[in-house]
Design a protein around this motif. Structure first.
Motif, PDB file in Angstrom:
ATOM      1  N   GLY A  15       0.795  -1.224   0.000  1.00  0.00           N
ATOM      2  CA  GLY A  15       0.000   0.000   0.000  1.00  0.00           C
ATOM      3  C   GLY A  15       0.825   1.271   0.000  1.00  0.00           C
ATOM      4  O   GLY A  15       0.280   2.363   0.126  1.00  0.00           O
ATOM      5  N   GLY A  36      -3.753   4.141   0.646  1.00  0.00           N
ATOM      6  CA  GLY A  36      -4.980   4.181   1.442  1.00  0.00           C
ATOM      7  C   GLY A  36      -5.393   5.573   1.864  1.00  0.00           C
ATOM      8  O   GLY A  36      -6.565   5.922   1.842  1.00  0.00           O
ATOM      9  N   THR A  37      -4.434   6.384   2.233  1.00  0.00           N
ATOM     10  CA  THR A  37      -4.735   7.726   2.746  1.00  0.00           C
ATOM     11  C   THR A  37      -4.381   8.830   1.760  1.00  0.00           C
ATOM     12  O   THR A  37      -4.673   9.991   2.015  1.00  0.00           O
ATOM     13  CB  THR A  37      -3.958   7.989   4.049  1.00  0.00           C
ATOM     14  OG1 THR A  37      -2.561   7.865   3.788  1.00  0.00           O
ATOM     15  CG2 THR A  37      -4.374   7.034   5.148  1.00  0.00           C
ATOM     16  N   TYR A 109      -9.164  -8.412   4.683  1.00  0.00           N
ATOM     17  CA  TYR A 109      -9.252  -6.994   5.038  1.00  0.00           C
ATOM     18  C   TYR A 109      -7.887  -6.354   5.283  1.00  0.00           C
ATOM     19  O   TYR A 109      -7.793  -5.334   5.955  1.00  0.00           O
ATOM     20  CB  TYR A 109     -10.161  -6.820   6.265  1.00  0.00           C
ATOM     21  CG  TYR A 109     -11.589  -7.171   5.931  1.00  0.00           C
ATOM     22  CD1 TYR A 109     -12.377  -6.298   5.201  1.00  0.00           C
ATOM     23  CD2 TYR A 109     -12.129  -8.386   6.315  1.00  0.00           C
ATOM     24  CE1 TYR A 109     -13.683  -6.622   4.867  1.00  0.00           C
ATOM     25  CE2 TYR A 109     -13.429  -8.723   5.979  1.00  0.00           C
ATOM     26  CZ  TYR A 109     -14.200  -7.837   5.255  1.00  0.00           C
ATOM     27  OH  TYR A 109     -15.483  -8.178   4.918  1.00  0.00           O
ATOM     28  N   ARG A 111      -5.917  -4.616   3.345  1.00  0.00           N
ATOM     29  CA  ARG A 111      -5.807  -3.230   2.848  1.00  0.00           C
ATOM     30  C   ARG A 111      -6.470  -2.272   3.834  1.00  0.00           C
ATOM     31  O   ARG A 111      -5.978  -1.191   4.089  1.00  0.00           O
ATOM     32  CB  ARG A 111      -6.438  -3.092   1.475  1.00  0.00           C
ATOM     33  CG  ARG A 111      -5.733  -3.864   0.414  1.00  0.00           C
ATOM     34  CD  ARG A 111      -4.838  -2.992  -0.371  1.00  0.00           C
ATOM     35  NE  ARG A 111      -4.132  -3.814  -1.346  1.00  0.00           N
ATOM     36  CZ  ARG A 111      -3.319  -3.331  -2.206  1.00  0.00           C
ATOM     37  NH1 ARG A 111      -3.094  -2.052  -2.239  1.00  0.00           N
ATOM     38  NH2 ARG A 111      -2.693  -4.113  -3.038  1.00  0.00           N
ATOM     39  N   GLN A 112      -7.610  -2.686   4.368  1.00  0.00           N
ATOM     40  CA  GLN A 112      -8.292  -1.885   5.385  1.00  0.00           C
ATOM     41  C   GLN A 112      -7.385  -1.722   6.614  1.00  0.00           C
ATOM     42  O   GLN A 112      -7.274  -0.634   7.169  1.00  0.00           O
ATOM     43  CB  GLN A 112      -9.598  -2.582   5.778  1.00  0.00           C
ATOM     44  CG  GLN A 112     -10.221  -2.117   7.054  1.00  0.00           C
ATOM     45  CD  GLN A 112     -11.008  -0.839   6.888  1.00  0.00           C
ATOM     46  OE1 GLN A 112     -11.249  -0.397   5.786  1.00  0.00           O
ATOM     47  NE2 GLN A 112     -11.401  -0.252   7.983  1.00  0.00           N
ATOM     48  N   TYR A 114      -4.114  -1.919   6.713  1.00  0.00           N
ATOM     49  CA  TYR A 114      -2.998  -1.026   6.378  1.00  0.00           C
ATOM     50  C   TYR A 114      -3.452   0.431   6.366  1.00  0.00           C
ATOM     51  O   TYR A 114      -2.702   1.322   6.756  1.00  0.00           O
ATOM     52  CB  TYR A 114      -2.359  -1.408   5.044  1.00  0.00           C
ATOM     53  CG  TYR A 114      -1.392  -2.557   5.155  1.00  0.00           C
ATOM     54  CD1 TYR A 114      -0.295  -2.481   6.011  1.00  0.00           C
ATOM     55  CD2 TYR A 114      -1.553  -3.710   4.406  1.00  0.00           C
ATOM     56  CE1 TYR A 114       0.597  -3.535   6.127  1.00  0.00           C
ATOM     57  CE2 TYR A 114      -0.653  -4.761   4.507  1.00  0.00           C
ATOM     58  CZ  TYR A 114       0.416  -4.665   5.369  1.00  0.00           C
ATOM     59  OH  TYR A 114       1.305  -5.705   5.481  1.00  0.00           O
ATOM     60  N   PHE A 115      -4.665   0.678   5.909  1.00  0.00           N
ATOM     61  CA  PHE A 115      -5.217   2.038   5.975  1.00  0.00           C
ATOM     62  C   PHE A 115      -5.284   2.499   7.432  1.00  0.00           C
ATOM     63  O   PHE A 115      -4.871   3.606   7.761  1.00  0.00           O
ATOM     64  CB  PHE A 115      -6.609   2.081   5.336  1.00  0.00           C
ATOM     65  CG  PHE A 115      -7.322   3.378   5.552  1.00  0.00           C
ATOM     66  CD1 PHE A 115      -7.008   4.490   4.796  1.00  0.00           C
ATOM     67  CD2 PHE A 115      -8.291   3.499   6.532  1.00  0.00           C
ATOM     68  CE1 PHE A 115      -7.657   5.698   5.005  1.00  0.00           C
ATOM     69  CE2 PHE A 115      -8.944   4.700   6.749  1.00  0.00           C
ATOM     70  CZ  PHE A 115      -8.621   5.798   5.980  1.00  0.00           C
ATOM     71  N   ASP A 118      -1.893   3.334   8.604  1.00  0.00           N
ATOM     72  CA  ASP A 118      -1.448   4.646   8.118  1.00  0.00           C
ATOM     73  C   ASP A 118      -2.044   5.780   8.945  1.00  0.00           C
ATOM     74  O   ASP A 118      -1.389   6.770   9.225  1.00  0.00           O
ATOM     75  CB  ASP A 118      -1.833   4.843   6.652  1.00  0.00           C
ATOM     76  CG  ASP A 118      -1.008   3.999   5.709  1.00  0.00           C
ATOM     77  OD1 ASP A 118       0.047   3.485   6.122  1.00  0.00           O
ATOM     78  OD2 ASP A 118      -1.425   3.846   4.546  1.00  0.00           O
TER      79      ASP A 118
END
Length: 192
Positions: A15, A36-37, A109, A111-112, A114-115, A118
């Motif tokens: 990510g 993500g952000t 989940y 990616r969620q 990792y978001f 972040d």
């Protein structure tokens, strides 16, 4: 401190995109983009550090990456690695590994998570936030155009337990506005 680097597996975080500009006047610019952000971080570093970033992205030991970048693990290299870790660009091992959540759920989940990492900056906080989502029970009142889309978004974030209440029946205009309604369900209750 330096031994910690050599004793661990160092990975470029999922990510985070890395853009390395060509060296100019003995320095190299590197842009990190957190997907993500959408956070962007631009740094100027020694060209050898940009080579080290390329090597860290490969599946190899840190010792091998350092050797291929023609670097020793001196104080400046250790400071650079600490900076990368502190900014969430690299991680030692898997920062979202946990026994608190099922492995399949973490994989689905990640990616969620990792978001959340972040945003929250600490793996323990990101895991705790996803655990709260995993354990939560949500009440959704109404499955019209708004309620059904909210329910869908909550599922995509990782919520799993729902109580759904809507005492209406599926009408003709529901078919075009909601993801669950089909023509053959007209006149049937929206929930059972």
């Amino acid at each position: 401190m330096k031994q910690r680097f050599l004793a661990s597996t160092l990975n470029l975080r999922d990510g985070v995109e890395v853009f390395i500009y060509p060296p100019c006047e003995g320095k190299c610019q590197v842009l990190f983009l957190f997907l993500g952000t959408r956070r962007r971080l631009k740094i100027v570093c020694r060209p050898q550090f940009s080579v080290l970033l390329k090597e860290i992205a490969k599946d190899q030991s840190l010792e091998t990456s350092l050797a291929l970048a023609h670097l020793d693990l001196d104080d400046s290299t250790a400071a650079f690695l600490n900076f990368l870790e502190g900014e969430g660009i690299v991680a030692f091992g898997n920062p979202i590994a946990t026994d608190l959540l099922p492995a399949a759920y973490v994989e689905q989940y990640k990616r969620q998570m990792y978001f959340l990492l972040d945003v929250l900056k600490q793996p323990e906080l990101a895991i705790a936030a996803q655990k709260r989502i995993f354990d939560a029970c949500i009440v959704v009142l109404g499955l019209g155009a708004v309620g059904s889309n909210i329910l869908q978004q909550l599922c995509m974030v990782g919520f799993r337990h729902f109580t759904i209440a809507d005492y209406a029946v599926v009408e003709k205009n529901d078919v075009a506005r909601t993801p669950y309604a089909v023509g053959r369900e007209m006149g049937k209750p929206k929930t059972l």
